[in-house]
Design an enzyme around this catalytic site. Sequence first.
Site, short mmCIF file in Angstrom:
data_model
loop_
_atom_site.label_atom_id
_atom_site.label_comp_id
_atom_site.label_asym_id
_atom_site.label_seq_id
_atom_site.Cartn_x
_atom_site.Cartn_y
_atom_site.Cartn_z
N SER A 102 0.82 -1.21 0.00
CA SER A 102 0.00 0.00 0.00
C SER A 102 0.86 1.26 0.00
O SER A 102 1.63 1.50 -0.91
CB SER A 102 -0.96 -0.04 1.20
OG SER A 102 -1.92 0.98 1.14
N ASP A 239 -2.43 6.21 -3.37
CA ASP A 239 -1.26 5.61 -2.75
C ASP A 239 -0.78 4.47 -3.63
O ASP A 239 -1.25 4.30 -4.76
CB ASP A 239 -1.60 5.12 -1.33
CG ASP A 239 -2.72 4.08 -1.32
OD1 ASP A 239 -3.53 4.09 -2.26
OD2 ASP A 239 -2.78 3.28 -0.37
N ASP A 241 -1.12 1.26 -3.88
CA ASP A 241 -2.01 0.26 -4.45
C ASP A 241 -3.37 0.82 -4.82
O ASP A 241 -4.28 0.08 -5.20
CB ASP A 241 -2.17 -0.94 -3.51
CG ASP A 241 -2.96 -0.61 -2.25
OD1 ASP A 241 -3.03 0.58 -1.88
OD2 ASP A 241 -3.49 -1.55 -1.62
#
Length: 443
Positions: A102, A239, A241
């Site tokens: 992430s 971000d 992901d």
Amino acid sequence: MSRLFGTDGVRGLANADLGPELAMSLASTAARVLYERDDSRRRVALVGRDPRASGEMLDAAVTAGLASAGADVLRVGVLPTPAVAQLVADTGADLGVMISASHNPMPDNGIKLFAAGGHKLPDAIEDEIAARLDETWGRPTGEHVGRIRELPDALDRYVDHLLSSTSRSLDGLRVVVDCAHGAAAQAAPEAYRRAGAEVVALHAEPDGVNINDGVGSTRPERLQEAVVEHAADLGIAHDGDADRCMAVDASGALVDGDRILAVLALAMRDAGELTEDTVVATVMSNLGLHLAMRENGLKLRTTAVGDRYVLEELRAGGFALGGEQSGHIVLPGHATTGDGLLTALRLMDRMVSTGSSLAELAASMTRLPQSLVNVSVTDKTTAVHAPAVAEAVANAEAELGEHGRVLLRPSGTEQLVRVMVEAPTADRARSTAEQLAEVVGSI
């Protein structure tokens, strides 16, 4: 013992905490656990990743682990986490694996698992997988070994799904999108252009190393400058992901997840889509969101910090909108997890439908100044529940009244107590937080 799975899968330093051996074992064990619940047919698993260099290695290990357990594998390559969740549902796969950390820095990586339908695995199944990682098992052979193939139209299928959630063209909007050199680098510009917007793509050249490196939703400064430079109507920051979305208005001012929630809540209320006029947020959402919802006749339910807890509350109550201050926004009518691209499209749709600027829409919520102090303690549980602390908190809450808030939260990983205070002014918030921190630290 601490759980192997955190609130967002298994995460750690790639090739150290999270190496190919663990990745392969996690994948094969997950396939076996799910297979044992229904062995009437061959299992299918779908695997995606963000563009971190270590993702190539972990993708290979996960794919091998799944196939070794007899699962057929669909590989989708670099795609956002919500795309993997959506494609699990769209293809009828039994399991989804997303390899990503992430918003974490590049050296980290993670493995997130999705059940059939694209939903996160329940804690009980995650714990069973963790408990059985080292067990001896009989591997299938011959024709029972899993087969591996690519899903070549994965991106198009995901973008088509996104566009089905918007009701009008975004023609006339100019948007700058910060892709964080991550999984959104191809998907976000493609989706926004196909929706009709004029797109300026920023930080959309992932090289395996530059993901989240001073860019994206946690570092929006360059995006704020670029929105003004390009005279754009708004900016969108994702971000690594792309399950998060933060926004920037035309003046370069940041619009966080709380304000996005407020905008979408009013949009969905007006469209008759907001179930029981209720929004779900975490305890860390700004008091301004509570006040804005109350002023507009809407209800706000709060959960523990973490998008999985927001998801649990949404599913339990059948609610239609929830999210976090960090930009994880969940729209269960369209997605099973937070989807930054979906959030951005719905936000731009509201701008077009009302003819309002993002600044005008975001003004529906006034963010109260917030002060956060981390206090080191010997025993965080004792400190939080100490009578002296309870008395100090009660006195502070009485002085602040309905236009202020106090929240004490023990850290999940350290002997720290986080003291958060919101108040009408920054000075008031800071002084109250410091006073409470002094009491907590004396325990």
